[in-house]
Scaffold this motif. Sequence first.
Motif, PDB file in Angstrom:
ATOM      1  N   UNK A  95       0.821  -1.202   0.000  1.00  8.19           N
ATOM      2  CA  UNK A  95       0.000   0.000   0.000  1.00  8.19           C
ATOM      3  C   UNK A  95       0.861   1.261   0.000  1.00  8.19           C
ATOM      4  N   UNK A  96       1.856   1.313   0.869  1.00  5.52           N
ATOM      5  CA  UNK A  96       2.725   2.485   0.953  1.00  5.52           C
ATOM      6  C   UNK A  96       3.600   2.610  -0.297  1.00  5.52           C
ATOM      7  N   UNK A  97       4.016   1.485  -0.836  1.00  2.95           N
ATOM      8  CA  UNK A  97       4.831   1.495  -2.051  1.00  2.95           C
ATOM      9  C   UNK A  97       4.048   2.073  -3.217  1.00  2.95           C
ATOM     10  N   UNK A  98       2.777   1.701  -3.317  1.00  3.56           N
ATOM     11  CA  UNK A  98       1.927   2.226  -4.387  1.00  3.56           C
ATOM     12  C   UNK A  98       1.774   3.749  -4.267  1.00  3.56           C
ATOM     13  N   UNK A  99       1.596   4.229  -3.052  1.00  2.97           N
ATOM     14  CA  UNK A  99       1.488   5.674  -2.819  1.00  2.97           C
ATOM     15  C   UNK A  99       2.775   6.373  -3.248  1.00  2.97           C
ATOM     16  N   UNK A 100       3.924   5.792  -2.893  1.00  2.00           N
ATOM     17  CA  UNK A 100       5.221   6.369  -3.265  1.00  2.00           C
ATOM     18  C   UNK A 100       5.372   6.439  -4.783  1.00  2.00           C
ATOM     19  N   UNK A 101       5.092   5.346  -5.460  1.00  2.00           N
ATOM     20  CA  UNK A 101       5.229   5.303  -6.920  1.00  2.00           C
ATOM     21  C   UNK A 101       4.335   6.359  -7.565  1.00  2.00           C
ATOM     22  N   UNK A 102       3.112   6.463  -7.108  1.00  2.00           N
ATOM     23  CA  UNK A 102       2.192   7.466  -7.670  1.00  2.00           C
ATOM     24  C   UNK A 102       2.696   8.883  -7.447  1.00  2.00           C
ATOM     25  N   UNK A 103       3.197   9.175  -6.257  1.00  2.00           N
ATOM     26  CA  UNK A 103       3.724  10.517  -5.964  1.00  2.00           C
ATOM     27  C   UNK A 103       4.938  10.828  -6.839  1.00  2.00           C
ATOM     28  N   UNK A 104       5.816   9.850  -7.022  1.00  2.00           N
ATOM     29  CA  UNK A 104       7.000  10.079  -7.851  1.00  2.00           C
ATOM     30  C   UNK A 104       6.598  10.346  -9.304  1.00  2.00           C
ATOM     31  N   UNK A 105       5.691   9.541  -9.830  1.00  2.00           N
ATOM     32  CA  UNK A 105       5.236   9.744 -11.213  1.00  2.00           C
ATOM     33  C   UNK A 105       4.501  11.072 -11.367  1.00  2.00           C
ATOM     34  N   UNK A 106       3.614  11.383 -10.419  1.00  2.00           N
ATOM     35  CA  UNK A 106       2.855  12.634 -10.482  1.00  2.00           C
ATOM     36  C   UNK A 106       3.747  13.869 -10.368  1.00  2.00           C
ATOM     37  N   UNK A 107       4.918  13.712  -9.750  1.00  2.00           N
ATOM     38  CA  UNK A 107       5.838  14.838  -9.543  1.00  2.00           C
ATOM     39  C   UNK A 107       6.896  14.957 -10.636  1.00  2.00           C
TER      40      UNK A 107
END
Length: 176
Positions: A95-107
């Motif tokens: 769950x936390x890994x998915x949040x991290x990946x999304x934040x990195x891509x969105x940024x």
Amino acid sequence: MNVVDWLNKTSEKSFLSDYIKFKRIPKMESYLLTKTDFYGAQLKFKARSNSLQLEIKASKWDNNNPGTCLLCNNGIEDLRHFLFICNKLEEVRLSEHEILVNKLYDSGLSELCNQILTKDTDAFLILMLGGDCTEFIPNLPNHLIDLAHLIFDDFCKSYIKKAWAKRIEIKNGAML
């Protein structure tokens, strides 16, 4: 005592070896000044300085304790096991890994995300605990470097808090 002597002396201490390895940028402890999430900052510092109360640490003081993970009973509970291997913490990790990946891509940090996903867990742990992302993407613009450090800092504190809470919950349930 000068810095070289201090580094040599601390490298002899097994519990400080991770801290020395990941302490690559001077004064990176600014995360400790975060007033809104001091508990997360405290856990991050304990992870960086190898002072989380994991079973490997308990085994150093208790010869009857083999250091085995009490959550999964499958391996020695050190920082890497706690953060990356223990199957009882997999739901939190994913769950936390998915949040991290999304934040990195969105940024706009997809290249950094792709780099760390193809590296070993040490590279990921270095970034998670405050390492310099320019080791992986050398020509990253300054504003993205700062953003990457903030994203990894938020991720680290959130992930460790949730994993630690889950660890306590599982251990307390096992004691009943």
